[in-house]
Design a protein around this motif. Sequence first.
Motif, PDB file in Angstrom:
ATOM      1  N   LEU A   1      44.004  29.366  58.756  1.00 34.68           N
ATOM      2  CA  LEU A   1      43.823  27.921  58.736  1.00 34.68           C
ATOM      3  C   LEU A   1      43.263  27.424  60.059  1.00 34.68           C
ATOM      4  CD1 LEU A   1      44.185  25.085  57.528  1.00 34.68           C
ATOM      5  CD2 LEU A   1      46.578  25.155  58.290  1.00 34.68           C
ATOM      6  N   GLU A   2      43.813  27.900  61.164  1.00 30.21           N
ATOM      7  CA  GLU A   2      43.345  27.462  62.483  1.00 30.21           C
ATOM      8  C   GLU A   2      41.917  27.924  62.741  1.00 30.21           C
ATOM      9  OE1 GLU A   2      46.175  28.726  65.374  1.00 30.21           O
ATOM     10  OE2 GLU A   2      47.774  27.407  64.625  1.00 30.21           O
ATOM     11  N   THR A   3      41.558  29.111  62.263  1.00 29.90           N
ATOM     12  CA  THR A   3      40.188  29.604  62.416  1.00 29.90           C
ATOM     13  C   THR A   3      39.218  28.690  61.671  1.00 29.90           C
ATOM     14  OG1 THR A   3      40.903  31.906  62.650  1.00 29.90           O
ATOM     15  CG2 THR A   3      38.633  31.532  61.955  1.00 29.90           C
ATOM     16  N   VAL A   4      39.559  28.338  60.450  1.00 34.48           N
ATOM     17  CA  VAL A   4      38.705  27.457  59.652  1.00 34.48           C
ATOM     18  C   VAL A   4      38.598  26.087  60.315  1.00 34.48           C
ATOM     19  CG1 VAL A   4      38.545  26.222  57.457  1.00 34.48           C
ATOM     20  CG2 VAL A   4      39.126  28.652  57.479  1.00 34.48           C
ATOM     21  N   GLN A   5      39.703  25.561  60.816  1.00 34.78           N
ATOM     22  CA  GLN A   5      39.681  24.250  61.456  1.00 34.78           C
ATOM     23  C   GLN A   5      38.803  24.255  62.705  1.00 34.78           C
ATOM     24  OE1 GLN A   5      43.910  23.720  61.944  1.00 34.78           O
ATOM     25  NE2 GLN A   5      44.115  22.535  60.060  1.00 34.78           N
ATOM     26  N   MET A   6      38.905  25.317  63.520  1.00 38.46           N
ATOM     27  CA  MET A   6      38.083  25.411  64.723  1.00 38.46           C
ATOM     28  C   MET A   6      36.604  25.556  64.363  1.00 38.46           C
ATOM     29  SD  MET A   6      39.983  24.876  67.236  1.00 38.46           S
ATOM     30  CE  MET A   6      38.687  25.193  68.452  1.00 38.46           C
ATOM     31  N   ALA A   7      36.307  26.304  63.302  1.00 41.70           N
ATOM     32  CA  ALA A   7      34.926  26.456  62.857  1.00 41.70           C
ATOM     33  C   ALA A   7      34.342  25.110  62.434  1.00 41.70           C
ATOM     34  CB  ALA A   7      34.854  27.453  61.706  1.00 41.70           C
ATOM     35  N   LEU A   8      35.149  24.286  61.777  1.00 40.48           N
ATOM     36  CA  LEU A   8      34.697  22.956  61.368  1.00 40.48           C
ATOM     37  C   LEU A   8      34.483  22.054  62.585  1.00 40.48           C
ATOM     38  CD1 LEU A   8      36.949  22.355  58.233  1.00 40.48           C
ATOM     39  CD2 LEU A   8      34.448  22.368  58.247  1.00 40.48           C
ATOM     40  N   LEU A   9      35.390  22.136  63.545  1.00 40.68           N
ATOM     41  CA  LEU A   9      35.267  21.315  64.744  1.00 40.68           C
ATOM     42  C   LEU A   9      34.020  21.654  65.538  1.00 40.68           C
ATOM     43  CD1 LEU A   9      38.895  21.078  66.196  1.00 40.68           C
ATOM     44  CD2 LEU A   9      37.467  19.183  65.443  1.00 40.68           C
ATOM     45  N   ASP A  10      33.738  22.958  65.674  1.00 40.06           N
ATOM     46  CA  ASP A  10      32.636  23.412  66.519  1.00 40.06           C
ATOM     47  C   ASP A  10      31.351  23.687  65.751  1.00 40.06           C
ATOM     48  OD1 ASP A  10      34.439  23.289  68.586  1.00 40.06           O
ATOM     49  OD2 ASP A  10      34.921  25.430  68.544  1.00 40.06           O
ATOM     50  N   ASP A  11      31.374  23.475  64.416  1.00 39.33           N
ATOM     51  CA  ASP A  11      30.199  23.752  63.578  1.00 39.33           C
ATOM     52  C   ASP A  11      29.713  25.185  63.765  1.00 39.33           C
ATOM     53  OD1 ASP A  11      29.957  21.178  62.357  1.00 39.33           O
ATOM     54  OD2 ASP A  11      29.103  20.407  64.215  1.00 39.33           O
ATOM     55  N   ARG A  12      30.654  26.129  63.573  1.00 42.34           N
ATOM     56  CA  ARG A  12      30.327  27.548  63.721  1.00 42.34           C
ATOM     57  C   ARG A  12      30.637  28.296  62.434  1.00 42.34           C
ATOM     58  NH1 ARG A  12      33.722  28.601  69.084  1.00 42.34           N
ATOM     59  NH2 ARG A  12      33.320  30.794  68.619  1.00 42.34           N
ATOM     60  N   GLN A  13      29.990  29.458  62.267  1.00 45.28           N
ATOM     61  CA  GLN A  13      30.187  30.263  61.080  1.00 45.28           C
ATOM     62  C   GLN A  13      31.490  31.059  61.144  1.00 45.28           C
ATOM     63  OE1 GLN A  13      26.523  32.597  60.877  1.00 45.28           O
ATOM     64  NE2 GLN A  13      25.725  31.225  59.284  1.00 45.28           N
ATOM     65  N   ILE A  14      31.903  31.557  59.974  1.00 48.89           N
ATOM     66  CA  ILE A  14      33.116  32.363  59.851  1.00 48.89           C
ATOM     67  C   ILE A  14      32.773  33.679  59.177  1.00 48.89           C
ATOM     68  CG2 ILE A  14      35.429  32.523  58.815  1.00 48.89           C
ATOM     69  CD1 ILE A  14      35.447  29.458  58.711  1.00 48.89           C
ATOM     70  N   SER A  15      33.263  34.751  59.735  1.00 49.34           N
ATOM     71  CA  SER A  15      33.214  36.047  59.052  1.00 49.34           C
ATOM     72  C   SER A  15      34.530  36.195  58.310  1.00 49.34           C
ATOM     73  CB  SER A  15      33.044  37.185  60.068  1.00 49.34           C
ATOM     74  OG  SER A  15      33.131  38.437  59.418  1.00 49.34           O
ATOM     75  N   SER A  16      34.465  36.499  57.005  1.00 51.79           N
ATOM     76  CA  SER A  16      35.695  36.461  56.219  1.00 51.79           C
ATOM     77  C   SER A  16      35.725  37.535  55.139  1.00 51.79           C
ATOM     78  CB  SER A  16      35.851  35.090  55.558  1.00 51.79           C
ATOM     79  OG  SER A  16      34.842  34.900  54.578  1.00 51.79           O
ATOM     80  N   ARG A  17      36.918  37.774  54.676  1.00 46.74           N
ATOM     81  CA  ARG A  17      37.151  38.588  53.480  1.00 46.74           C
ATOM     82  C   ARG A  17      37.908  37.699  52.513  1.00 46.74           C
ATOM     83  NH1 ARG A  17      38.860  42.783  55.756  1.00 46.74           N
ATOM     84  NH2 ARG A  17      41.090  42.412  55.658  1.00 46.74           N
ATOM     85  N   TYR A  18      37.317  37.469  51.341  1.00 43.98           N
ATOM     86  CA  TYR A  18      37.824  36.460  50.408  1.00 43.98           C
ATOM     87  C   TYR A  18      38.100  37.078  49.042  1.00 43.98           C
ATOM     88  CZ  TYR A  18      38.039  32.145  47.647  1.00 43.98           C
ATOM     89  OH  TYR A  18      38.429  31.135  46.812  1.00 43.98           O
ATOM     90  N   TYR A  19      39.266  36.763  48.500  1.00 48.28           N
ATOM     91  CA  TYR A  19      39.665  37.283  47.195  1.00 48.28           C
ATOM     92  C   TYR A  19      39.324  36.285  46.105  1.00 48.28           C
ATOM     93  CZ  TYR A  19      42.693  38.528  43.267  1.00 48.28           C
ATOM     94  OH  TYR A  19      43.168  38.824  42.006  1.00 48.28           O
ATOM     95  N   SER A  20      38.540  36.709  45.117  1.00 48.51           N
ATOM     96  CA  SER A  20      38.204  35.885  43.964  1.00 48.51           C
ATOM     97  C   SER A  20      39.176  36.204  42.842  1.00 48.51           C
ATOM     98  CB  SER A  20      36.763  36.158  43.518  1.00 48.51           C
ATOM     99  OG  SER A  20      36.469  35.443  42.340  1.00 48.51           O
ATOM    100  N   ALA A  21      40.070  35.259  42.545  1.00 47.25           N
ATOM    101  CA  ALA A  21      41.126  35.512  41.562  1.00 47.25           C
ATOM    102  C   ALA A  21      40.563  35.694  40.155  1.00 47.25           C
ATOM    103  CB  ALA A  21      42.144  34.373  41.577  1.00 47.25           C
TER     104      ALA A  21
ATOM    105  N   LEU B   1      32.891  32.978  64.447  1.00 44.11           N
ATOM    106  CA  LEU B   1      31.683  33.560  65.005  1.00 44.11           C
ATOM    107  C   LEU B   1      31.037  32.605  66.006  1.00 44.11           C
ATOM    108  CD1 LEU B   1      30.102  35.052  61.749  1.00 44.11           C
ATOM    109  CD2 LEU B   1      31.533  36.220  63.437  1.00 44.11           C
ATOM    110  N   GLU B   2      30.157  33.146  66.844  1.00 45.85           N
ATOM    111  CA  GLU B   2      29.438  32.315  67.804  1.00 45.85           C
ATOM    112  C   GLU B   2      28.247  31.613  67.166  1.00 45.85           C
ATOM    113  OE1 GLU B   2      30.344  31.573  70.826  1.00 45.85           O
ATOM    114  OE2 GLU B   2      32.127  32.839  70.669  1.00 45.85           O
TER     115      GLU B   2
END
Length: 336
Positions: free
Chosen positions: A158-178, A226-227
């Motif tokens: 959650l904090e990673t996503v919030q910081m990415a939104l604040l700084d307009d930066r990309q995220i490297s992720s692993r996501y589960y599609s239910a 990510l940067e």
Amino acid sequence: MPATSTRRTLSRQWELLKLLPNRAPGITASEILARLEDSGHSTSKRTVERDLIELSQIFPLQCNDKGTPYGWYWTPGQSSELPGITLGEALTLSLVEDSIRPLIPGFMLKSLEPRFNQARNKLQALSDESASARWVDKVASVQPTLSVMPPEINQEHLETVQMALLDDRQISSRYYSAHKNLTHELTLNPLGLVQRGQVTYLVGSAEPFDDVRLFVLHRFEYAKLLESPAKKPAGFSLQQYIESGAMQFGIPRQIQLHAWVSDSLARLLHETPLSADMTLTHQEDGASLTATVNDTWELKWWILSHAGSIQVHEPIELRRELRARMTSGLSLHETD
């Protein structure tokens, strides 16, 4: 003086101080009385006047006595910033605390924790003598859906996503599609966070695609900031995205719903129409319904929830899909 009376007096006087403006002509005792009563402090004008005189001996307050009614204000140049919160602020914080937690960055939330605690303590301390402080025990928000337990969100994700939104930066992720029961490695461009019922969604796009999608926050198995800067579609607005109906999963198309409804359902629809252009034409055995609605899963759930009280005539595709679902449901319950 009893402890409850002391707390009541201190709370009233503290709220009074926060009401005073920073310059002349100030605010009158009658105006202060009205605002205090709006905040849940029952008192009298004479008590307010006595409070002002007593407080002016401790705080840098001035009275504009050039004409009646007198106005009170903080001495110019003196700090009027007071710690603490008003009763109204305490009520507001207490009521919104749970709903806003997933939407506020962690470092900001930490700075709010003392305010949340202060709000709870103030309401508890004043509950015996103030009806307004007890208001929080007399209201509630209930979701108009099946009550389910909220999913557990990984705080670090959650904090990673919030910081990415604040700084307009990309995220490297692993996501589960239910729905597909698959896990994907994704580079995401975050665009916004939306709370929908018990579930928090990340609005964004996945490289190398540009289309905006929804990602359920509790399904992230890994998230790293990510940067690289996030890519934002030209003219994108989170509010417009929500208003488009996207939170009903997919941009919906509008359809003309024609159906028969029972008398009881017609009475409910009179109170809460499906759309602004909805019409009900009463018949001997019910009513004919016409409305422009979005073709969404929520519409289908609503119709299925009123099975036996509604018969869809058009669109024919919707009628066939609903019939297939009900036939499938019946087949599951045919054997005891």
